[in-house]
Design a protein around this motif. Structure first.
Motif, PDB file in Angstrom:
ATOM      1  N   LEU A  41       0.827  -1.206   0.000  1.00  0.00           N
ATOM      2  CA  LEU A  41       0.000   0.000   0.000  1.00  0.00           C
ATOM      3  C   LEU A  41       0.863   1.259   0.000  1.00  0.00           C
ATOM      4  O   LEU A  41       0.632   2.180  -0.800  1.00  0.00           O
ATOM      5  N   ALA A  42       1.862   1.312   0.872  1.00  0.00           N
ATOM      6  CA  ALA A  42       2.704   2.501   0.966  1.00  0.00           C
ATOM      7  C   ALA A  42       3.466   2.745  -0.333  1.00  0.00           C
ATOM      8  O   ALA A  42       3.562   3.881  -0.810  1.00  0.00           O
ATOM      9  N   LEU A  43       4.007   1.692  -0.930  1.00  0.00           N
ATOM     10  CA  LEU A  43       4.754   1.838  -2.178  1.00  0.00           C
ATOM     11  C   LEU A  43       3.841   2.280  -3.316  1.00  0.00           C
ATOM     12  O   LEU A  43       4.194   3.156  -4.110  1.00  0.00           O
ATOM     13  N   ALA A  44       2.659   1.672  -3.391  1.00  0.00           N
ATOM     14  CA  ALA A  44       1.729   2.036  -4.466  1.00  0.00           C
ATOM     15  C   ALA A  44       1.261   3.478  -4.306  1.00  0.00           C
ATOM     16  O   ALA A  44       1.146   4.221  -5.290  1.00  0.00           O
ATOM     17  N   GLU A  45       0.988   3.909  -3.075  1.00  0.00           N
ATOM     18  CA  GLU A  45       0.557   5.282  -2.861  1.00  0.00           C
ATOM     19  C   GLU A  45       1.690   6.276  -3.111  1.00  0.00           C
ATOM     20  O   GLU A  45       1.434   7.452  -3.370  1.00  0.00           O
ATOM     21  N   ALA A  46       2.926   5.801  -3.061  1.00  0.00           N
ATOM     22  CA  ALA A  46       4.064   6.659  -3.379  1.00  0.00           C
ATOM     23  C   ALA A  46       4.410   6.635  -4.862  1.00  0.00           C
ATOM     24  O   ALA A  46       5.389   7.245  -5.279  1.00  0.00           O
ATOM     25  N   GLY A  47       3.635   5.921  -5.660  1.00  0.00           N
ATOM     26  CA  GLY A  47       3.840   5.922  -7.103  1.00  0.00           C
ATOM     27  C   GLY A  47       4.722   4.828  -7.650  1.00  0.00           C
ATOM     28  O   GLY A  47       5.019   4.821  -8.856  1.00  0.00           O
ATOM     29  N   ARG A  48       5.143   3.887  -6.811  1.00  0.00           N
ATOM     30  CA  ARG A  48       5.974   2.803  -7.303  1.00  0.00           C
ATOM     31  C   ARG A  48       5.118   1.683  -7.890  1.00  0.00           C
ATOM     32  O   ARG A  48       3.998   1.424  -7.435  1.00  0.00           O
TER      33      ARG A  48
END
Length: 543
Positions: free
Chosen positions: A119-126
């Motif tokens: 979730l954190a990576l996806a929300e950061a655009g990764r």
């Protein structure tokens, strides 16, 4: 005139007190009028049941005053620097990576560590690819039901494997002893995806399996909305290593997926993964863990013991307990015995993952409304204990011990996924009477002699521990309570070594996290560990 905000700690609140009475006490503490209190809000609450005649809440309130209080401030009063009511923002994680890398971050495992990292990576655009060997949580529930009703095990979809991880089928406790800034973001995320806001206030918050199932599904939907890929029934059988760096994974089907980084969040029961890591030369070390039994008591009895005349009060739910003891031991001098994953108003559930082995665990739903309370009663086990037991030296020594116990448990139950069980009183009397108290356990309990199932150093310490627990909770030893074999999955029996930057020692771009890697011990601590890996990857991407 600007307001000044304060927090007032350790405000005792009776079970039947209303807001007017509470606010009057706050005003008295601050030496102001009740009318001077601006927007008092409860920000912390815990239950104090140490004295059964005086069961009450201990609370903290935040409020504002139009005029600042004179210094020094009253006892247990502090000026608020950052309000506990301020929303936890994703900005507490590193900013979005601007790195234009076509390779994704692969997250292996969709338990708390893997879900929060993804979730954190996806929300950061990764770009993220989340791989889970088990099934989506709604399909996983059916397989667990089949195990409970028909004693049929799916080794890839069970209490330990599947979306949400092992924590989904527990009491869903959200308290932890760790201190980290990401804890606040974890709890705020749970609220964002459907948890009650009370988890931000309660000292010992819990969600329950039914709530966790909904939250996990909502998290998955959000991860997909962000463009991530989620693959279920996709077991990772190997790592792709090039010049000391992990550059991808190989699945059971033989697919090779390339990655910029791999987060390994497999959970504490991925023994095949441990074996493959050892074969690859990934540095592992055995660590202490605990094994024992699961105790089940009538919930009404636990309520009466813990809450006395307050049992059944509408502001109180099912009572819990937390017990520990240091008992004499021939090898360690003193050995720890403690309750583990206590589930008020819950169920004991079968939690094996391998054919021919049996283990148990506990779960509760949000309302904790079941007839029985259950808890693990476990004994500290060290690698040195296992060497004395004759197990071969190596990082997987604990895995070998767990397997041996689970096979002995399976055999004691008639070579099926039932549980060998014994009344608490019979266990203390060293007498297998063949009788059991009423129980919630499915698919079934088999009256057995648990002294013949568990090693002697475990049973002797359990015996002393239970006697000590009865001294702390009068009524704990009763013919109405059963013990079930065997609780083996308390935590990972090994640790995957990693550097301060979260990367595995000697294997760059591999981030071992969570309970399975030996760095967490519950839902929140595992989620925080996953977020730490995500933050490290984002930092690396912007450096």
């Amino acid at each position: 005139m600007s307001e000044t905000r304060y927090i007032v700690h350790d405000v005792d609140v009776g079970l039947d007190e209303d807001d007017a009475q509470i606010f009057a006490r706050l005003a008295e503490r601050l030496d102001v009028e009740v009318e001077d209190l601006l927007r008092p809000v409860l920000v912390r609450r815990s239950l104090d049941a140490r004295r059964r005649r005086d069961v009450h809440f201990v609370t903290s309130y935040e409020l504002s005053l139009a005029e600042a209080l004179p210094e020094p401030l009253p006892h247990k009063v502090a000026r608020v620097v950052r309000s506990r009511l301020s929303p936890a923002r994703p900005e507490s994680l590193p900013v979005a990576s601007q790195r234009a890398d076509s390779r994704p971050v692969i997250v292996v495992g969709a338990g708390p560590a893997g879900l929060f990292a993804a979730l954190a990576l996806a929300e950061a655009g990764r770009r993220v690819v989340l791989l889970e060997r088990g099934k989506p949580v709604e399909r996983r529930m059916r397989d667990i039901g089949t195990l409970r009703m028909r004693a049929e095990l799916d080794p890839e979809s069970n209490i330990c494997f599947g979306e949400g991880g092992a924590g989904t089928y527990t009491d869903g406790k959200l308290y932890t002893r760790i201190k980290h800034p990401f804890m606040r973001w974890v709890l705020a995320c749970f609220v964002r995806f459907g948890a009650p806001e009370s988890i931000l206030v309660d000292a010992h918050p819990h969600l329950g399996t039914d709530k966790l199932v909904q939250i996990v599904r909502a998290m998955r939907e959000r991860i997909l909305e962000l463009g991530a890929e989620v693959r279920f029934e996709t077991r990772v059988d190997d790592l792709l290593v090039h010049r000391g760096a992990v550059v991808g994974v190989r699945t059971r089907e033989g697919d090779e997926l390339r990655a910029d980084a791999v987060i390994l969040a497999t959970g504490h029961s991925a023994r095949d993964t441990y074996e493959r890591l050892e074969a690859l030369g990934v540095p592992l070390e055995p660590k202490p863990f605990a094994v024992g039994v699961r105790a089940e008591h009538p919930q009404e009895l636990v309520n009466e013991i813990q809450l006395g005349a307050s049992a059944g009060h509408p502001k109180l739910g099912a009572a819990d307990y937390a017990l520990s003891a240091q008992v004499p031991d021939a090898f360690m001098g003193k050995r720890g015995v403690y309750s583990f994953c206590m589930c008020p108003g819950g169920l004991i559930v079968p939690s094996p993952t391998e054919p021919g082995g049996m283990a148990v665990n506990g779960m509760s739903n949000a309302k904790r409304g079941g007839r029985f309370a259950n808890s693990g009663l476990v004994v500290q086990v060290t690698p040195e204990d296992l060497r004395r037991q004759g197990y071969a030296e190596g990082p997987l020594i604990g895995v070998a011990f767990q397997r041996a116990l689970e096979r002995a448990t399976f055999h004691a139950a008639g070579d099926r996924y039932y549980a060998p069980a014994m009344r608490v009183t019979d266990f203390l009397n060293h007498e297998a009477t063949g009788e059991l108290a009423a129980t919630s356990f499915r698919p079934g309990a088999v009256p057995s002699d648990l002294w013949q199932v568990l090693p002697e150093f475990v049973t002797q310490c359990l015996e002393q521990g239970i006697i000590t627990f009865h001294g702390k909770m009068r009524g704990y030893v009763t013919r109405e309570a059963n013990l079930f074999g065997t609780e083996t999955r308390t935590s990972s029996p090994l640790r995957v070594l990693r550097e301060k930057d979260m990367q595995c020692v000697g294997f760059r771009q591999l981030y071992p996290v969570g309970e399975g890697a030996g760095y967490a011990g519950g839902i929140v601590s595992a989620a925080v560990d996953g977020l730490k890996a995500a933050a490290a990857i984002l930092d690396r991407g912007t450096s």
